[in-house]
Write an enzyme that holds these catalytic residues in place. Structure first.
Site, PDB file in Angstrom:
ATOM      1  N   ASP A 164       4.528   0.368  11.858  1.00 44.38           N
ATOM      2  CA  ASP A 164       3.073  -0.516  11.663  1.00 44.38           C
ATOM      3  C   ASP A 164       3.173  -1.877  11.778  1.00 44.38           C
ATOM      4  OD1 ASP A 164       2.529   1.976  10.531  1.00 44.38           O
ATOM      5  OD2 ASP A 164       3.202   1.524   8.408  1.00 44.38           O
ATOM      6  N   ARG A 207      -5.089  10.341   4.641  1.00 48.44           N
ATOM      7  CA  ARG A 207      -4.053  11.673   4.890  1.00 48.44           C
ATOM      8  C   ARG A 207      -3.106  11.395   3.721  1.00 48.44           C
ATOM      9  NH1 ARG A 207      -3.513  13.598   9.600  1.00 48.44           N
ATOM     10  NH2 ARG A 207      -1.563  14.052   9.206  1.00 48.44           N
ATOM     11  N   ARG A 254      -8.409  -0.672   4.344  1.00 46.73           N
ATOM     12  CA  ARG A 254      -7.690   0.366   3.866  1.00 46.73           C
ATOM     13  C   ARG A 254      -6.390  -0.239   3.477  1.00 46.73           C
ATOM     14  NH1 ARG A 254      -7.407   5.361   7.485  1.00 46.73           N
ATOM     15  NH2 ARG A 254      -5.901   5.726   5.606  1.00 46.73           N
ATOM     16  N   ARG A 296      -0.095  14.202  13.861  1.00 50.27           N
ATOM     17  CA  ARG A 296       0.357  13.957  12.274  1.00 50.27           C
ATOM     18  C   ARG A 296       0.328  15.249  11.616  1.00 50.27           C
ATOM     19  NH1 ARG A 296      -1.730   8.372   9.886  1.00 50.27           N
ATOM     20  NH2 ARG A 296       0.234   8.761   8.684  1.00 50.27           N
ATOM     21  N   CYS A 356      -5.461  12.360  13.521  1.00 51.38           N
ATOM     22  CA  CYS A 356      -6.023  11.077  13.045  1.00 51.38           C
ATOM     23  C   CYS A 356      -5.788  10.246  14.396  1.00 51.38           C
ATOM     24  CB  CYS A 356      -5.335  10.501  11.973  1.00 51.38           C
ATOM     25  SG  CYS A 356      -3.853   9.482  12.094  1.00 51.38           S
ATOM     26  N   LYS A 362       0.938  -1.149   0.143  1.00 51.06           N
ATOM     27  CA  LYS A 362      -0.092  -0.070   0.180  1.00 51.06           C
ATOM     28  C   LYS A 362       0.887   1.314   0.018  1.00 51.06           C
ATOM     29  CE  LYS A 362      -1.806   1.594   3.975  1.00 51.06           C
ATOM     30  NZ  LYS A 362      -1.381   2.830   4.181  1.00 51.06           N
ATOM     31  N   ASN A 363       1.801   1.241   0.810  1.00 48.49           N
ATOM     32  CA  ASN A 363       2.563   2.580   1.199  1.00 48.49           C
ATOM     33  C   ASN A 363       3.547   2.950   0.022  1.00 48.49           C
ATOM     34  OD1 ASN A 363       0.841   2.965   3.134  1.00 48.49           O
ATOM     35  ND2 ASN A 363       2.449   2.567   4.719  1.00 48.49           N
ATOM     36  N   ILE A 366       7.311   6.760  17.232  1.00 49.22           N
ATOM     37  CA  ILE A 366       6.911   7.384  16.317  1.00 49.22           C
ATOM     38  C   ILE A 366       5.396   8.241  16.272  1.00 49.22           C
ATOM     39  CG2 ILE A 366       6.500   7.375  13.674  1.00 49.22           C
ATOM     40  CD1 ILE A 366       9.482   6.457  14.365  1.00 49.22           C
TER      41      ILE A 366
HETATM   42  N1  EPU Z   1       5.690  14.533  11.413  1.00 52.58           N
HETATM   43  C1  EPU Z   1       5.794  15.990  11.620  1.00 52.58           C
HETATM   44  N2  EPU Z   1       5.627  16.741  10.908  1.00 52.58           N
HETATM   45  C2  EPU Z   1       5.834  16.475   9.476  1.00 52.58           C
HETATM   46  C3  EPU Z   1       5.646  15.293   9.117  1.00 52.58           C
HETATM   47  C4  EPU Z   1       5.633  14.148  10.159  1.00 52.58           C
HETATM   48  O1  EPU Z   1       5.875  16.303  12.878  1.00 52.58           O
HETATM   49  O2  EPU Z   1       5.717  17.348   8.748  1.00 52.58           O
HETATM   50  C5  EPU Z   1       6.041  13.522  12.390  1.00 52.58           C
HETATM   51  C6  EPU Z   1       4.909  12.691  12.597  1.00 52.58           C
HETATM   52  O3  EPU Z   1       3.576  13.367  13.374  1.00 52.58           O
HETATM   53  C7  EPU Z   1       4.982  11.290  13.220  1.00 52.58           C
HETATM   54  C8  EPU Z   1       6.510  11.299  12.494  1.00 52.58           C
HETATM   55  O4  EPU Z   1       6.779  12.450  12.120  1.00 52.58           O
HETATM   56  O5  EPU Z   1       5.344  11.677  14.591  1.00 52.58           O
HETATM   57  C9  EPU Z   1       6.784  10.450  11.361  1.00 52.58           C
HETATM   58  O6  EPU Z   1       5.572  10.425  10.571  1.00 52.58           O
HETATM   59  P1  EPU Z   1       5.758  10.244   8.840  1.00 52.58           P
HETATM   60  O7  EPU Z   1       5.581  11.757   8.168  1.00 52.58           O
HETATM   61  O8  EPU Z   1       6.816   9.476   8.583  1.00 52.58           O
HETATM   62  O9  EPU Z   1       4.477   9.447   8.634  1.00 52.58           O
HETATM   63  P2  EPU Z   1       3.542   9.457   7.429  1.00 52.58           P
HETATM   64  O10 EPU Z   1       4.387   9.529   6.201  1.00 52.58           O
HETATM   65  O11 EPU Z   1       2.318  10.143   7.463  1.00 52.58           O
HETATM   66  C10 EPU Z   1       3.765   6.960   6.718  1.00 52.58           C
HETATM   67  C11 EPU Z   1       2.971   5.724   6.451  1.00 52.58           C
HETATM   68  C12 EPU Z   1       2.428   5.344   7.885  1.00 52.58           C
HETATM   69  C13 EPU Z   1       3.425   4.892   8.586  1.00 52.58           C
HETATM   70  C14 EPU Z   1       4.635   6.093   8.967  1.00 52.58           C
HETATM   71  C15 EPU Z   1       5.740   5.633   9.792  1.00 52.58           C
HETATM   72  C16 EPU Z   1       2.142   5.984   4.249  1.00 52.58           C
HETATM   73  C17 EPU Z   1       1.212   6.347   3.428  1.00 52.58           C
HETATM   74  N3  EPU Z   1       2.195   6.128   5.527  1.00 52.58           N
HETATM   75  O12 EPU Z   1       3.109   7.960   7.275  1.00 52.58           O
HETATM   76  O13 EPU Z   1       1.607   4.172   7.543  1.00 52.58           O
HETATM   77  O14 EPU Z   1       3.218   4.523  10.015  1.00 52.58           O
HETATM   78  O15 EPU Z   1       5.026   6.549   7.628  1.00 52.58           O
HETATM   79  O16 EPU Z   1       6.413   4.666   9.175  1.00 52.58           O
HETATM   80  O17 EPU Z   1       3.401   5.771   3.745  1.00 52.58           O
HETATM   81  C18 EPU Z   1      -0.093   2.636   7.897  1.00 52.58           C
HETATM   82  O18 EPU Z   1       0.227   2.094   6.803  1.00 52.58           O
HETATM   83  O19 EPU Z   1      -0.726   2.100   8.902  1.00 52.58           O
HETATM   84  C19 EPU Z   1       0.471   3.849   8.391  1.00 52.58           C
HETATM   85  C20 EPU Z   1       0.078   4.748   9.190  1.00 52.58           C
END
Ligand code: EPU
Length: 417
Positions: free
Chosen positions: A304, A92, A396, A121, A116, A22-23, A326
């Site tokens: 995850d 998101r 999802r 996030r 969320c 998915k990701n 995280i």
């Molecule tokens: N964060 C910030 N500011 C930002 C971006 C992130 O503070 O601008 C923080 C977040 O709040 C969090 C940390 O940084 O505490 C890491 O978040 P990240 O941005 O890496 O998460 P994401 O990109 O929104 C992706 C995956 C998630 C997975 C996380 C961590 C996708 C579509 N989603 O989310 O997947 O948990 O990386 O590995 O790639 C899932 O598949 O169930 C899922 C939630």
């Protein structure tokens, strides 16, 4: 509303084939916005989130055609720069269109995702990076409005490692004039796969998979074909399904190099994980040893997989400490597991699991994607019947999970409540 009803206590045996990730699929489908012509992606999983991103791409003016696991995206007709609230609030990752829209059209209007279930996030690091590339960003009526007549290469440092932030910036920078350097970039296999797709399209990206990614701007990209990498989280979830049922399964089509931290940790609990030519053989331990875990950005133990690992620890001998670094609110599955008899105490970002308790089936409720996977795993190993409600969360991110686990000998049924 549908539920998954699980009769616990059946040992899993046999072979299961893992789906596309998915990701990886989400950013790669979005990357098609960066070129004219037809991009062809294979091994795309049929998931609710993938359907949402396809709807969004079509909304933006792209032509999207699906035939089985092949998805063709042609963004020649890209004519809209808005990702509406209705789509962003259901997923998101819709925010991934921000970078490509800005790169391609010079403007984007994307609903700001709210908080969320697993944490606040924010996307401040996506926005800061885009500003450093020269975009002017404002917030109006809940929407991020970004504009840039042209983007210029820049040195961008991420204060926190962010997966979709790295992906968004990588896509935004492909046409930026000169060199963009992303420091403290995410290193996930999904990042490497996206860079590979973009490079096949003609981008000049080096360093993906390391903390420093360099992107040298090019003028245009051409369409390409790519097969989506296997889902490492789905694989890990099946591995734990074998662990909690004392099973013996073969997982075909996975790439063990993508989840060494998980393999290592499961071996530490006594499970056998053997690499075979076409996948992994995973055998549950007679006695599960407890092991502590701390979630970290890749190549650390993935957040995850935290909820699923916690279920395994419920059946282990002794205490284990699970630290979530995280997301600030990713223990919501705990109270549901407690309803099944688990002995877990949460204190701040750590959960202490006292293993060796009997879990008994109960009606439980899924609260997010990985939490729902953990409840299904608990149901497979619990005594009696578990009913998992709100399974739209699981749809999802897991393709036909009840069918795949049933093929392995689990007793699961999807029913209309
Ligand atoms: N964060 C910030 N500011 C930002 C971006 C992130 O503070 O601008 C923080 C977040 O709040 C969090 C940390 O940084 O505490 C890491 O978040 P990240 O941005 O890496 O998460 P994401 O990109 O929104 C992706 C995956 C998630 C997975 C996380 C961590 C996708 C579509 N989603 O989310 O997947 O948990 O990386 O590995 O790639 C899932 O598949 O169930 C899922 C939630």
């Amino acid at each position: 509303m549908e539920k998954i009803v699980i009769e616990g206590g059946h040992r899993l045996e046999g072979t299961v084939v893992v789906s596309g990730a998915k990701n990886a699929a989400l950013p790669i489908l979005v990357s098609a916005l960066l070129s004219d012509g037809t991009n062809t992606f294979d091994n795309v999983p049929d998931l609710k989130d993938v359907r949402t991103i396809k709807t969004l791409l079509a909304d933006l003016g792209a032509k999207v055609e699906t035939s089985g696991s092949v998805v063709k995206v042609d963004a020649t007709g890209l004519n809209n720069q808005e990702a509406p609230y209705d789509l962003v609030r259901t997923m998101r990752a819709s925010v991934l269109v921000l970078g490509p829209l800005l790169a391609r059209l010079g403007r984007a209007r994307v609903s700001l995702p709210g908080g969320c279930a697993i944490g606040a996030r924010p996307i401040n690091l996506h926005l800061k990076g885009l500003e450093e590339l020269g975009a002017v960003i404002s917030l109006s009526e809940g929407y991020i409005e970004a504009e840039a007549s042209s983007l210029k290469g820049a040195e961008i440092y991420f204060d926190i490692v962010t997966v979709t932030g790295t992906e968004n910036l990588m896509m935004a920078a492909v046409f930026a004039e000169g060199l963009t350097t992303l420091r403290n970039a995410a290193r996930e296999p999904e990042i490497v796969a996206l860079a590979e797709v973009l490079n096949q399209m003609g981008a000049q990206i080096t360093g993906a998979g390391t903390p420093v990614i360099e992107i040298r701007g090019v003028k245009t990209l051409k369409p390409t074909s790519f097969s989506i990498i296997p889902d490492r989280i789905e694989t890990g979830t099946f591995m734990i399904a074998a662990g909690v049922t004392g099973g013996d399964i073969k997982i075909v089509g996975c790439d063990p190099n993508h989840f060494r931290a998980v393999i290592n940790k499961l071996r530490q609990t006594g499970m056998t994980v053997e690499q075979e030519a076409d996948g992994l053989r995973v055998v549950g331990a007679e006695t599960i040893s407890s092991a502590d875990v701390k979630t970290l950005p890749y190549p650390g133990f993935p957040t995850d997989m935290q909820a699923q690992f916690m279920v395994l620890m419920c059946f282990a001998e002794g205490l284990s400490v699970i630290s979530e670094t995280i997301f600030e609110n990713r223990f919501i599955h705990v109270s549901e597991l407690q309803r099944m008899g688990a002995d877990i105490t949460v204190s701040g970002s750590a959960a202490v699991v006292k293993g060796g308790q009997r879990l008994t089936g109960a009606p439980v409720m899924a609260t997010d994607l990985r939490a729902s996977a953990s409840l299904i795993l608990a149901g497979l190993a619990a005594e009696g019947t578990t009913e998992v409600a709100r399974i739209y969360h699981i749809d999802r991110g897991y393709e036909s999970i009840e069918k795949k686990l049933s093929q392995l000998g689990g007793k699961l049924e999807r029913v209309n409540a």
